[in-house]
Design a protein around this motif. Sequence first.
Motif, PDB file in Angstrom:
ATOM      1  N   ALA A  27      -8.102  -9.492   5.099  1.00 22.11           N
ATOM      2  CA  ALA A  27      -6.904  -8.781   4.558  1.00 22.11           C
ATOM      3  C   ALA A  27      -6.402  -7.370   5.370  1.00 22.11           C
ATOM      4  CB  ALA A  27      -7.124  -8.564   3.172  1.00 22.11           C
ATOM      5  N   ARG A  28      -5.191  -7.224   5.549  1.00 21.31           N
ATOM      6  CA  ARG A  28      -4.855  -6.137   5.935  1.00 21.31           C
ATOM      7  C   ARG A  28      -4.175  -5.087   5.209  1.00 21.31           C
ATOM      8  NH1 ARG A  28      -2.206  -7.318  11.901  1.00 21.31           N
ATOM      9  NH2 ARG A  28      -4.186  -8.119  12.995  1.00 21.31           N
ATOM     10  N   PRO A  29      -4.578  -3.879   4.789  1.00 18.67           N
ATOM     11  CA  PRO A  29      -4.031  -2.922   3.988  1.00 18.67           C
ATOM     12  C   PRO A  29      -2.670  -2.783   3.852  1.00 18.67           C
ATOM     13  CG  PRO A  29      -6.174  -1.985   4.963  1.00 18.67           C
ATOM     14  CD  PRO A  29      -5.804  -3.147   5.583  1.00 18.67           C
ATOM     15  N   GLU A  30      -2.060  -2.689   4.956  1.00 17.04           N
ATOM     16  CA  GLU A  30      -0.547  -2.808   5.254  1.00 17.04           C
ATOM     17  C   GLU A  30       0.053  -4.008   4.798  1.00 17.04           C
ATOM     18  OE1 GLU A  30      -1.979  -3.538   9.568  1.00 17.04           O
ATOM     19  OE2 GLU A  30      -2.792  -2.678   7.839  1.00 17.04           O
ATOM     20  N   TRP A  31      -0.418  -5.047   5.050  1.00 15.86           N
ATOM     21  CA  TRP A  31       0.188  -6.394   4.497  1.00 15.86           C
ATOM     22  C   TRP A  31      -0.071  -6.613   2.829  1.00 15.86           C
ATOM     23  CZ3 TRP A  31      -1.994  -9.969   8.639  1.00 15.86           C
ATOM     24  CH2 TRP A  31      -1.370  -9.799  10.133  1.00 15.86           C
ATOM     25  N   ALA A  32      -1.096  -6.118   2.430  1.00 18.51           N
ATOM     26  CA  ALA A  32      -1.360  -6.013   1.231  1.00 18.51           C
ATOM     27  C   ALA A  32      -0.435  -5.188   0.363  1.00 18.51           C
ATOM     28  CB  ALA A  32      -2.802  -5.668   0.788  1.00 18.51           C
ATOM     29  N   GLU A  33      -0.118  -3.894   1.076  1.00 20.88           N
ATOM     30  CA  GLU A  33       0.961  -3.126   0.488  1.00 20.88           C
ATOM     31  C   GLU A  33       2.323  -3.466   0.337  1.00 20.88           C
ATOM     32  OE1 GLU A  33       1.093   0.678   2.504  1.00 20.88           O
ATOM     33  OE2 GLU A  33      -1.052   0.852   1.890  1.00 20.88           O
ATOM     34  N   ARG A  34       2.700  -4.469   1.425  1.00 22.15           N
ATOM     35  CA  ARG A  34       4.122  -5.146   1.520  1.00 22.15           C
ATOM     36  C   ARG A  34       3.895  -6.068   0.548  1.00 22.15           C
ATOM     37  NH1 ARG A  34       6.685  -7.334   6.951  1.00 22.15           N
ATOM     38  NH2 ARG A  34       8.750  -8.158   6.232  1.00 22.15           N
ATOM     39  N   PHE A  35       3.046  -6.933   0.231  1.00 23.29           N
ATOM     40  CA  PHE A  35       2.799  -7.893  -0.674  1.00 23.29           C
ATOM     41  C   PHE A  35       3.106  -7.476  -2.154  1.00 23.29           C
ATOM     42  CE2 PHE A  35       0.696 -10.505  -3.904  1.00 23.29           C
ATOM     43  CZ  PHE A  35       1.210 -11.912  -3.522  1.00 23.29           C
ATOM     44  N   LEU A  36       2.529  -6.158  -2.441  1.00 19.24           N
ATOM     45  CA  LEU A  36       2.630  -5.783  -3.773  1.00 19.24           C
ATOM     46  C   LEU A  36       3.833  -5.198  -3.926  1.00 19.24           C
ATOM     47  CD1 LEU A  36      -0.973  -4.255  -3.929  1.00 19.24           C
ATOM     48  CD2 LEU A  36      -0.306  -5.998  -5.410  1.00 19.24           C
ATOM     49  N   ALA A  37       4.586  -4.740  -2.868  1.00 17.51           N
ATOM     50  CA  ALA A  37       5.868  -4.083  -3.062  1.00 17.51           C
ATOM     51  C   ALA A  37       6.934  -5.108  -3.247  1.00 17.51           C
ATOM     52  CB  ALA A  37       6.003  -3.323  -1.888  1.00 17.51           C
ATOM     53  N   ALA A  38       6.851  -6.379  -2.813  1.00 12.75           N
ATOM     54  CA  ALA A  38       7.878  -7.483  -2.705  1.00 12.75           C
ATOM     55  C   ALA A  38       8.187  -7.796  -4.027  1.00 12.75           C
ATOM     56  CB  ALA A  38       7.609  -8.386  -1.846  1.00 12.75           C
ATOM     57  N   PRO A  39       9.402  -7.716  -4.494  1.00 17.59           N
ATOM     58  CA  PRO A  39       9.603  -8.395  -5.899  1.00 17.59           C
ATOM     59  C   PRO A  39       9.413  -9.871  -5.943  1.00 17.59           C
ATOM     60  CG  PRO A  39      11.648  -6.923  -5.072  1.00 17.59           C
ATOM     61  CD  PRO A  39      10.763  -7.183  -3.897  1.00 17.59           C
ATOM     62  N   GLY A  40       8.707 -10.402  -6.775  1.00 14.50           N
ATOM     63  CA  GLY A  40       8.687 -11.908  -7.084  1.00 14.50           C
ATOM     64  C   GLY A  40       7.422 -12.282  -6.481  1.00 14.50           C
ATOM     65  N   HIS A  41       6.558 -11.564  -5.798  1.00 10.41           N
ATOM     66  CA  HIS A  41       5.129 -11.812  -5.288  1.00 10.41           C
ATOM     67  C   HIS A  41       4.090 -11.483  -6.563  1.00 10.41           C
ATOM     68  CE1 HIS A  41       7.066 -11.775  -1.359  1.00 10.41           C
ATOM     69  NE2 HIS A  41       6.197 -12.201  -0.723  1.00 10.41           N
ATOM     70  N   LEU A  42       3.451 -12.687  -6.597  1.00 10.86           N
ATOM     71  CA  LEU A  42       2.282 -12.547  -7.464  1.00 10.86           C
ATOM     72  C   LEU A  42       1.110 -13.202  -6.881  1.00 10.86           C
ATOM     73  CD1 LEU A  42       1.570 -12.141 -10.698  1.00 10.86           C
ATOM     74  CD2 LEU A  42       2.700 -14.402 -10.763  1.00 10.86           C
ATOM     75  N   MET A  43      -0.116 -12.379  -7.364  1.00 11.24           N
ATOM     76  CA  MET A  43      -1.475 -13.060  -6.939  1.00 11.24           C
ATOM     77  C   MET A  43      -2.375 -12.647  -8.402  1.00 11.24           C
ATOM     78  SD  MET A  43      -4.492 -12.409  -3.960  1.00 11.24           S
ATOM     79  CE  MET A  43      -3.222 -12.752  -2.830  1.00 11.24           C
ATOM     80  N   LEU A  44      -3.142 -13.750  -8.701  1.00 12.02           N
ATOM     81  CA  LEU A  44      -3.786 -13.895  -9.833  1.00 12.02           C
ATOM     82  C   LEU A  44      -5.260 -13.989  -9.349  1.00 12.02           C
ATOM     83  CD1 LEU A  44      -1.604 -16.092 -12.307  1.00 12.02           C
ATOM     84  CD2 LEU A  44      -1.874 -13.567 -12.118  1.00 12.02           C
ATOM     85  N   VAL A  45      -6.295 -13.246  -9.787  1.00 14.55           N
ATOM     86  CA  VAL A  45      -7.560 -13.381  -9.238  1.00 14.55           C
ATOM     87  C   VAL A  45      -8.465 -13.883 -10.358  1.00 14.55           C
ATOM     88  CG1 VAL A  45      -9.484 -12.228  -7.919  1.00 14.55           C
ATOM     89  CG2 VAL A  45      -7.250 -11.966  -7.407  1.00 14.55           C
TER      90      VAL A  45
END
Length: 140
Positions: A27-45
Amino acid sequence: MDIRPVVRRATTVAELTAAEHLYDGPARPEWAERFLAAPGHLMLVAYVDGEPAGMVSGIEMSHPDKGTEMSLYELSVAEAFRRHGIGRTLTRALAEAAKERGCYGMWVGTERDNEAARATYRSAGAGDDGDFAMLTWTFD
């Protein structure tokens, strides 16, 4: 062994990077930030004993004449926890989240020879709509 995971939505970069052993690469922190900021993106753990044992990511897709649907983007379960229903639990949890968000449906694409994935999705209530071709572009 009876495993009952706790499924939670990942909402921080730390949660996303803590689950990187479930991804195809680091994982890259900058990509993780982009994922979280994007409307409609969802990750369940899915957590077992406080540790990430599986994850599912979904992306809402909207179209003017169709409404919004959920695309199951990726599902992964750590090898030590496979065949205990965690993939099914995560898939069902994503479907429930999609319903709560007003999606009219959910879909996933997988290879025909990926029997484990197809069995997981069928066990979570998916129907098989048949073959399709996927064409891709790779950008440098």
